[in-house]
Design an enzyme around this catalytic site. Structure first.
Site, PDB file in Angstrom:
ATOM      1  N   HIS A  21      -6.681  21.343 -18.620  1.00 43.35           N
ATOM      2  CA  HIS A  21      -6.266  22.272 -19.655  1.00 43.35           C
ATOM      3  C   HIS A  21      -6.784  23.595 -18.954  1.00 43.35           C
ATOM      4  CE1 HIS A  21      -4.512  24.290 -22.969  1.00 43.35           C
ATOM      5  NE2 HIS A  21      -4.270  23.180 -23.561  1.00 43.35           N
ATOM      6  N   HIS A  55      -4.144  16.554 -28.302  1.00 45.07           N
ATOM      7  CA  HIS A  55      -5.214  16.390 -27.138  1.00 45.07           C
ATOM      8  C   HIS A  55      -6.301  15.286 -27.332  1.00 45.07           C
ATOM      9  CE1 HIS A  55      -3.022  19.540 -25.061  1.00 45.07           C
ATOM     10  NE2 HIS A  55      -3.781  20.459 -25.628  1.00 45.07           N
ATOM     11  N   GLN A  92       3.576  20.990 -18.799  1.00 49.87           N
ATOM     12  CA  GLN A  92       3.523  21.579 -20.181  1.00 49.87           C
ATOM     13  C   GLN A  92       3.066  23.249 -19.690  1.00 49.87           C
ATOM     14  OE1 GLN A  92       4.212  20.548 -23.157  1.00 49.87           O
ATOM     15  NE2 GLN A  92       3.544  22.090 -24.583  1.00 49.87           N
ATOM     16  N   GLU A 113      -0.021  22.132 -17.174  1.00 55.01           N
ATOM     17  CA  GLU A 113      -0.544  20.961 -17.593  1.00 55.01           C
ATOM     18  C   GLU A 113       0.129  19.802 -17.160  1.00 55.01           C
ATOM     19  OE1 GLU A 113      -2.217  21.118 -21.970  1.00 55.01           O
ATOM     20  OE2 GLU A 113      -1.304  23.201 -21.413  1.00 55.01           O
TER      21      GLU A 113
END
Length: 335
Positions: A162, A91, A272, A300
């Protein structure tokens, strides 16, 4: 740091802050006088700034997800990155976009833009990257997030949000019904780095082509689930196309619980799906609630993990003179 609240005529509202360009809350009006916040997070911006937390609602970058061993190459030059997740980069690094204070501009009752600059060498990434993130709350109770970036020399970019969702308010999301429009997913090794394969979901616990409870197979004896203690994998999106204004997107996922529904649409090739496997009941969130294992889920939208090191994956390269543009829509409704 500052927080802004956007509201539509249905009394649905969202709160966003310039710390991490964070989506702090999504409160559904629901028409019954009982507003309901479907996001995990904190009550105050100070908590977002000062508590160690798993990226609640933040924009992550420059590269959302993992890069193997914290390095990648462009045009024959290797770029080392911070290693902050086991042996890998995650990230954007420990000082990634989730820690930045963004400049807010063009604020209206239902939209806001955040601007930021990531200098050449920031967390190891090449190029001066200029970024704009736009949140828009619409009358159909959808939240559209638009990402825009430019660079002055070749670099890589993979931005996402997120947010952790819980549509029911129950302790876990295991009874949520999930549908993901994907025939394939990205298998990973024990450190959550892709093997390079795109595997069929057919006959696996990753087949969410039909609505299925998240908890139905999450504890199956499956090596991929064992690697990540649950779902923490990218799915290769091939859902039906939709048009939103001038933007063409695909249906990504549909989730429902307690008569609430979330639909996700995106221009991105993957999503994700993370089932909150590392929430541990030791973090005090909104109204003092302790968030337990699998207390929230993330969807995500993004390119695939470790794409710079897998030439067969869709490219995340951004050249000078080109524009990075992606859009994701989270649409909420009662069912």
């Amino acid at each position: 740091m500052q927080v802004w609240t956007l509201q539509n005529s249905n009394k649905t509202k969202i709160s966003v802050s310039n710390h991490g360009a964070t989506l702090q809350s999504v409160i559904l009006g629901e028409g019954d006088g009982k507003p309901f916040d479907i996001l995990l997070g904190f009550d105050t911006i100070e908590e977002y700034c000062n508590k160690v937390h798993p990226y609640f609602g933040a924009v992550v970058g420059r590269y959302g997800n993992r890069i193997a061993k914290g390095k990648f190459s462009l045009d024959g030059k290797e770029y080392p990155l911070a290693v902050n997740n086991g042996p890998n980069h995650l990230h954007g690094g420990p000082k990634g976009f989730h820690t930045k204070v963004w400049e807010a501009r063009n604020i209206t009752a239902t939209s806001i833009e955040f601007f930021g600059t990531s200098p050449d060498g920031d967390e190891g990434y090449p190029g001066n990257l200029k970024v704009r993130i736009t949140y828009t709350l619409r009358e159909d109770d959808s939240v559209r997030i638009d990402y825009h970036a430019t660079t002055d020399k070749p670099t890589i970019v993979n931005l996402t949000n997120h947010a952790y969702f819980n549509l029911s308010g129950e302790d876990t999301i295991l009874n949520h019904t999930m549908q993901i429009f994907a025939d394939q997913f990205v298998p990973v090794d024990a450190t959550s780095i892709p093997t390079g394969e795109l595997a069929s979901v057919d006959g696996t616990p990753f087949d969410f082509r039909q609505p299925t409870a998240i908890g139905a197979r999450i504890d199956a004896d499956d090596q991929q689930l064992n690697n990540t203690r649950g779902y923490d994998h990218t799915f290769v999106i091939n859902g039906p196309s939709i048009t939103d204004g001038a933007t063409s997107l695909r249906s990504v996922a549909k989730v429902s619980a307690s008569h609430r529904q979330l639909e996700v649409f995106s221009t991105e090739p993957g999503v994700q799906f993370y089932s909150g496997n590392f929430l541990a009941g030791d973090l005090s969130g909104k109204s003092g609630k302790m968030y337990p294992l699998r207390g929230g889920f993330c969807l995500e939208t993004q390119h695939f993990p470790d794409s710079p090191n897998h030439p067969n994956f869709p490219s995340v390269r951004l050249n000078a003179g080109d524009v990075y543009e992606t859009s994701t829509i989270f649409k909420f409704s009662m069912v």
